[in-house]
Write a protein that holds these residues in place. Sequence first.
Motif, PDB file in Angstrom:
ATOM      1  N   LEU A 154       0.810  -1.229   0.000  1.00 29.62           N
ATOM      2  CA  LEU A 154       0.000   0.000   0.000  1.00 29.62           C
ATOM      3  C   LEU A 154       0.838   1.271   0.000  1.00 29.62           C
ATOM      4  N   LEU A 155       2.132   1.133   0.369  1.00 30.45           N
ATOM      5  CA  LEU A 155       2.938   2.338   0.581  1.00 30.45           C
ATOM      6  C   LEU A 155       4.016   2.506  -0.474  1.00 30.45           C
ATOM      7  N   ASN A 156       4.400   3.762  -0.638  1.00 23.01           N
ATOM      8  CA  ASN A 156       5.517   4.090  -1.505  1.00 23.01           C
ATOM      9  C   ASN A 156       6.334   5.141  -0.761  1.00 23.01           C
ATOM     10  N   ASN A 157       7.569   4.816  -0.385  1.00 25.54           N
ATOM     11  CA  ASN A 157       8.395   5.728   0.432  1.00 25.54           C
ATOM     12  C   ASN A 157       7.669   6.188   1.694  1.00 25.54           C
ATOM     13  N   LYS A 158       7.110   5.239   2.437  1.00 29.93           N
ATOM     14  CA  LYS A 158       6.421   5.525   3.702  1.00 29.93           C
ATOM     15  C   LYS A 158       5.158   6.374   3.539  1.00 29.93           C
ATOM     16  N   GLN A 159       4.740   6.591   2.293  1.00 33.56           N
ATOM     17  CA  GLN A 159       3.511   7.349   2.042  1.00 33.56           C
ATOM     18  C   GLN A 159       2.483   6.418   1.417  1.00 33.56           C
ATOM     19  N   LEU A 160       1.198   6.612   1.777  1.00 38.23           N
ATOM     20  CA  LEU A 160       0.130   5.805   1.185  1.00 38.23           C
ATOM     21  C   LEU A 160       0.023   6.120  -0.305  1.00 38.23           C
ATOM     22  N   SER A 161       0.011   5.084  -1.141  1.00 36.07           N
ATOM     23  CA  SER A 161      -0.226   5.296  -2.582  1.00 36.07           C
ATOM     24  C   SER A 161      -1.723   5.532  -2.761  1.00 36.07           C
ATOM     25  N   LEU A 162      -2.085   6.740  -3.156  1.00 32.49           N
ATOM     26  CA  LEU A 162      -3.508   7.098  -3.230  1.00 32.49           C
ATOM     27  C   LEU A 162      -4.176   6.507  -4.461  1.00 32.49           C
ATOM     28  N   LEU A 163      -5.452   6.155  -4.305  1.00 34.34           N
ATOM     29  CA  LEU A 163      -6.271   5.688  -5.424  1.00 34.34           C
ATOM     30  C   LEU A 163      -6.703   6.918  -6.232  1.00 34.34           C
ATOM     31  N   PRO A 164      -7.088   6.724  -7.507  1.00 35.39           N
ATOM     32  CA  PRO A 164      -7.398   7.880  -8.361  1.00 35.39           C
ATOM     33  C   PRO A 164      -8.462   8.833  -7.806  1.00 35.39           C
ATOM     34  N   LEU A 165      -9.479   8.323  -7.109  1.00 40.40           N
ATOM     35  CA  LEU A 165     -10.552   9.203  -6.618  1.00 40.40           C
ATOM     36  C   LEU A 165     -10.421   9.480  -5.120  1.00 40.40           C
ATOM     37  N   GLU A 166      -9.234   9.212  -4.574  1.00 45.35           N
ATOM     38  CA  GLU A 166      -9.062   9.283  -3.118  1.00 45.35           C
ATOM     39  C   GLU A 166      -8.486  10.618  -2.675  1.00 45.35           C
ATOM     40  N   GLN A 167      -9.015  11.121  -1.540  1.00 38.10           N
ATOM     41  CA  GLN A 167      -8.469  12.347  -0.935  1.00 38.10           C
ATOM     42  C   GLN A 167      -8.186  12.061   0.537  1.00 38.10           C
ATOM     43  N   VAL A 168      -7.034  12.494   1.002  1.00 35.44           N
ATOM     44  CA  VAL A 168      -6.669  12.280   2.413  1.00 35.44           C
ATOM     45  C   VAL A 168      -7.291  13.385   3.264  1.00 35.44           C
ATOM     46  N   TYR A 169      -7.988  12.981   4.328  1.00 34.17           N
ATOM     47  CA  TYR A 169      -8.566  13.969   5.252  1.00 34.17           C
ATOM     48  C   TYR A 169      -7.696  14.162   6.473  1.00 34.17           C
ATOM     49  N   ASP A 170      -7.013  13.085   6.903  1.00 33.37           N
ATOM     50  CA  ASP A 170      -6.195  13.221   8.108  1.00 33.37           C
ATOM     51  C   ASP A 170      -5.174  12.098   8.175  1.00 33.37           C
ATOM     52  N   GLN A 171      -4.062  12.415   8.815  1.00 29.35           N
ATOM     53  CA  GLN A 171      -3.060  11.395   9.087  1.00 29.35           C
ATOM     54  C   GLN A 171      -2.812  11.454  10.594  1.00 29.35           C
ATOM     55  N   VAL A 172      -2.959  10.311  11.284  1.00 32.36           N
ATOM     56  CA  VAL A 172      -2.837  10.304  12.750  1.00 32.36           C
ATOM     57  C   VAL A 172      -1.672   9.405  13.130  1.00 32.36           C
TER      58      VAL A 172
END
Length: 353
Positions: A154-172
């Motif tokens: 799921l990750l790329n360089n410790k970052q979530l690889s986002l899906l095409p229609l995905e938006q991040v709301y928060d990282q906890v």
Amino acid sequence: GDVKMSARMLKLEQLWEDRQIRFDVSESELLVRPGEVIIDRLLNIEDTKGNNGERGKMHVSNLRIVWECIDRRKINLSIGYKCILSISIRRTNSKLAGHTESLNILTKFNGTQFEFIFTNLVTGSPRLFSTVQSVYRSYQTSKLYREVKLRGALLNNKQLSLLPLEQVYDQVFGVFNLSNDQGSPGTFVITNVRVVWFSDMNDLYNISLPYLQMKGVKTRDSKFGLALILETLGSSGGYTLGFHMDPVEKLKDAAKQIESLHRVFRASPIFGVEYEYEDISDPVEHSSAQVEPLEEGDESEVIDAKHRSDAFVLYFADSNKEMDREPVFSQELGLAIEKLPDGVTLKDIWSVT
């Protein structure tokens, strides 16, 4: 408001359109559900396997293929993409189009293989093949919107690889997964389509939980203190996942945010199936009468009131039958016949068409 919401939640929990095959469904089951989009409508399609010689119309949505007989609307098919094993093009013999190339769809549902053959009666048009294959490919490559994934890449360089229609709301940060005795430290990424947790120590120790498969969010006491609990639907394993973070306010905020995004998603689901309809200018195909939208009830007269209770028999794939069944004596026919499948009578076989 709450009653409406729980009715809507229930409706979404019972998502069946992409994961079932249904024969001769009611008018209401042909309607699009929230988040379902009709991508293409084709007016001149024959169901060559089950209704050879009958003209029908096909709707290709982001969840399923629907075929309806034009003269006898109670005769219809709903084929969910999750049931499809393979799609191919092969030569068939159609009563309306003669020897021609048809779309062959092999499926499996509840342990039984069904085969569907559709023929486009507009000769020379590739639209039936191109639309169905492209939409199905998009469905296959967008599973993370719809299915729980454990230990995925799921990750790329410790970052979530986002899906095409995905938006991040928060990282906890500082979120402990309570699935083992120590609790593993990791990170929540909360988006518009899913909640992802991944371990700080090991990128492959992770879970991606789409709101589509989420049953609920709650908080309760655990031996680690207050825990945030995410539950998945029975259809995706019925997991109960516990997480802990300090301080308590941070945990409660995360729970509130996930609950709120879950509610928004329920009202307007994102199934992730994207398809750019290349505007094939196909005058032959479009010259036929305008196709009625699927959403509106059509008051056309229903000619056959008799319901085909066992229409599915028509669509059995040859692969269900690995060998001939043993011969048995038929009193009705006065001769030996191959033993019929369980629950099927001679009368059924003669009366399905």
